[in-house]
Design an enzyme around this catalytic site. Sequence first.
Site, short mmCIF file in Angstrom:
data_model
loop_
_atom_site.label_atom_id
_atom_site.label_comp_id
_atom_site.label_asym_id
_atom_site.label_seq_id
_atom_site.Cartn_x
_atom_site.Cartn_y
_atom_site.Cartn_z
N ASP A 127 42.05 2.79 62.56
CA ASP A 127 41.20 3.73 63.28
C ASP A 127 41.99 4.55 64.31
O ASP A 127 41.44 5.40 65.00
CB ASP A 127 40.04 2.97 63.95
CG ASP A 127 38.77 3.80 63.98
OD1 ASP A 127 38.67 4.77 63.20
OD2 ASP A 127 37.89 3.50 64.80
N ARG A 178 33.76 9.46 68.59
CA ARG A 178 33.27 10.74 69.11
C ARG A 178 33.14 10.72 70.62
O ARG A 178 33.27 11.76 71.28
CB ARG A 178 31.95 11.10 68.41
CG ARG A 178 30.85 10.10 68.63
CD ARG A 178 29.69 10.27 67.66
NE ARG A 178 29.96 9.70 66.34
CZ ARG A 178 29.13 9.76 65.32
NH1 ARG A 178 27.97 10.36 65.43
NH2 ARG A 178 29.44 9.21 64.17
N LYS A 215 42.18 10.80 67.41
CA LYS A 215 41.43 9.57 67.72
C LYS A 215 42.39 8.39 67.57
O LYS A 215 42.92 8.16 66.49
CB LYS A 215 40.24 9.43 66.75
CG LYS A 215 39.55 8.06 66.82
CD LYS A 215 38.33 7.97 65.90
CE LYS A 215 37.77 6.54 65.85
NZ LYS A 215 36.59 6.40 64.96
N LYS A 227 30.69 -4.56 63.61
CA LYS A 227 30.83 -4.27 62.17
C LYS A 227 30.66 -5.57 61.37
O LYS A 227 31.06 -6.63 61.84
CB LYS A 227 32.23 -3.71 61.88
CG LYS A 227 32.41 -2.26 62.28
CD LYS A 227 33.78 -1.75 61.85
CE LYS A 227 34.03 -0.34 62.34
NZ LYS A 227 33.16 0.67 61.73
N ASP A 255 29.32 1.57 67.60
CA ASP A 255 30.32 1.77 66.55
C ASP A 255 30.60 3.26 66.32
O ASP A 255 31.54 3.62 65.63
CB ASP A 255 29.84 1.10 65.25
CG ASP A 255 30.95 0.89 64.25
OD1 ASP A 255 32.14 1.06 64.64
OD2 ASP A 255 30.66 0.55 63.09
N GLU A 287 32.00 5.24 68.26
CA GLU A 287 32.78 5.28 69.51
C GLU A 287 33.83 6.40 69.52
O GLU A 287 34.18 6.92 70.56
CB GLU A 287 33.46 3.93 69.76
CG GLU A 287 34.79 3.69 69.01
CD GLU A 287 34.70 3.77 67.50
OE1 GLU A 287 33.61 3.50 66.95
OE2 GLU A 287 35.70 4.10 66.85
N ASP A 305 38.86 -1.00 65.99
CA ASP A 305 37.43 -0.70 66.07
C ASP A 305 36.64 -1.86 65.49
O ASP A 305 36.43 -1.95 64.28
CB ASP A 305 37.12 0.61 65.32
CG ASP A 305 35.64 0.98 65.41
OD1 ASP A 305 34.92 0.37 66.22
OD2 ASP A 305 35.22 1.90 64.67
N1 BES Z 1 36.03 4.15 62.56
C1 BES Z 1 34.73 4.27 62.02
C2 BES Z 1 34.67 5.15 60.78
C3 BES Z 1 35.36 4.62 59.56
C4 BES Z 1 34.68 3.85 58.65
C5 BES Z 1 36.69 4.94 59.32
C6 BES Z 1 35.33 3.38 57.53
C7 BES Z 1 37.31 4.48 58.19
C8 BES Z 1 36.64 3.70 57.30
C9 BES Z 1 33.77 4.85 63.04
O1 BES Z 1 34.05 4.55 64.35
C10 BES Z 1 32.42 4.30 62.72
O2 BES Z 1 32.27 3.12 62.74
N2 BES Z 1 31.50 5.18 62.39
C11 BES Z 1 30.19 4.77 62.02
C12 BES Z 1 29.24 5.78 62.59
C13 BES Z 1 27.82 5.34 62.53
C14 BES Z 1 27.57 4.19 63.45
C15 BES Z 1 26.95 6.52 62.91
C16 BES Z 1 30.11 4.73 60.50
O3 BES Z 1 30.74 5.54 59.85
O4 BES Z 1 29.42 3.86 59.99
ZN ZN Z 2 36.06 4.17 64.81
ZN ZN Z 3 33.24 2.69 64.99
#
Ligand code: BES
Ligand code: ZN
Ligand code: ZN
Length: 464
Positions: free
Chosen positions: A251, A314, A228, A240, A310, A312, A233
């Site tokens: 990210d 996946r 990834k 966020k 967010d 994204e 992000d």
């Molecule tokens: N890049 C983030 C995950 C992340 C969070 C990595 C904190 C490192 C530290 C990912 O894209 C994301 O935002 N995931 C969301 C998913 C949710 C919306 C289902 C998350 O983890 O909150």
């Molecule tokens: Zn992300």
């Molecule tokens: Zn994200």
Amino acid sequence: MNIDLVKDRSSDIHVEFIIKDELKKHKIYKFLNKIGFNAKQDSICFSHKNKTLFCGVDDKSADNVRSASVSAIKALKSTNYKSASFDANAANTRAIIEGLVLGGYEFNKYKSKAKKSKLKNIHLLNDDIASLQREFEEAIIIAEATCFTRDIVNTTPDDMTPPELAKVAKKLAKENNLGCNILGTKELKKEKCGGILAVGRASRHDSKLIHLSYKPKNVKKIISLVGKGLTYDSGGLSLKPATSMVTMKMDKAGACAVLGIIKAVSELKLDIEVHAFVGAVENMIGGDAYKPDDVLVSRKGDTIEVRNTDAEGRLVLADVLDYAQEKVQADYIFDFATLTGACMVALGQYTTGVMGHSNRLKHDFSKASSKAGELTASLPFNKHLKKQLKSDIADICNISNKPYGGAITAGLFLDNFITEENKNKWLHFDIAGSAYTESPWDVNVHGGTGSGVRFMTQFLKSIK
Ligand code: BES
Ligand code: ZN
Ligand code: ZN
């Protein structure tokens, strides 16, 4: 800082590890005791008169020697000593090198006046250097590949955009004689990469799908690595919160790990074929941004209801995994992604989450990571969590309809894009917690940690 393996070389200071329980037997115990050195793990004590730096360890296990070497290098770098030596052997060479290189790592690209350490040379001493040579060289290659990964992760989002990441990959391909194919927006449209294109649409930078390949003669196995590469992000329209956005330059750490691994494998000259696939994309906001409520058509053809922009990573990985499986018939497929905050909730920020269907493969990684000094733990799939990804309007939803098990439901979303024949060949590594840190721990300093590089090269070295 130069590290060499030599039989005999004088240096400004020698580093000696002392096991805590054996302190009393030490020939200068009286002196050490007098000045209050108790040889506790990671404690240090200079005896300038004896030209020695004493480092406490609980025992001489690789984990403890590695950790003590971190304390040693940090202390040495703040002195005026120009050279230091360590007694090396088969059991500690790799641990010392990792401690020195990874623990002594600094990222000074954005410092206008970076402090320069006086320490120039480190000698690892052993009477039979021939027997340690391969171990020594391998450890240096892997540690340096980890630093290479860290450097890219640490580069700021406006300096490391998807096209810049593609340039880094191209340069690596040239230097290490790797195959290189890079797809831009035009090719991604031809490939019908609906996930990648949607996520990257509000960015002013072109999205890229990068494919590097290392193909030696007489290969034992073929491996596909998928990373990834969200160079930033912001969360997209599901923006966020301000404090969660900070550090989101990391990210792209999955992509950077995959590049570090193919660099290490090609320098170790392992007889396996390795393909690195990276989805390099920036998730931004704007009039052109993809939206919650959109339905995307993935490269595989499955439709995806977007309920949170967010989630994204996946969407990007769905397309890259599909592309990778079509282009290469691999024996193993491993993806690396800073995929979910939920993984950190489940395991803490130090541990990589391992997901997949093959218990044997997960077991192999549990062994490889403890040998490599990285923390991993398995998060088990189940059919009940899979149901939470059901969509009323499309084939699948990009988020779960329940708030628990978010790391696993993200893994199960990816599973939807793994073909039946590849189910047992695939593992997903969620490095959300382990890839980046704002406070030092183990061999890690502020910033990217390079997580994944050591345990994956350890696994790849063990392939028969
Ligand atoms: N890049 C983030 C995950 C992340 C969070 C990595 C904190 C490192 C530290 C990912 O894209 C994301 O935002 N995931 C969301 C998913 C949710 C919306 C289902 C998350 O983890 O909150
Ligand atoms: Zn992300
Ligand atoms: Zn994200």
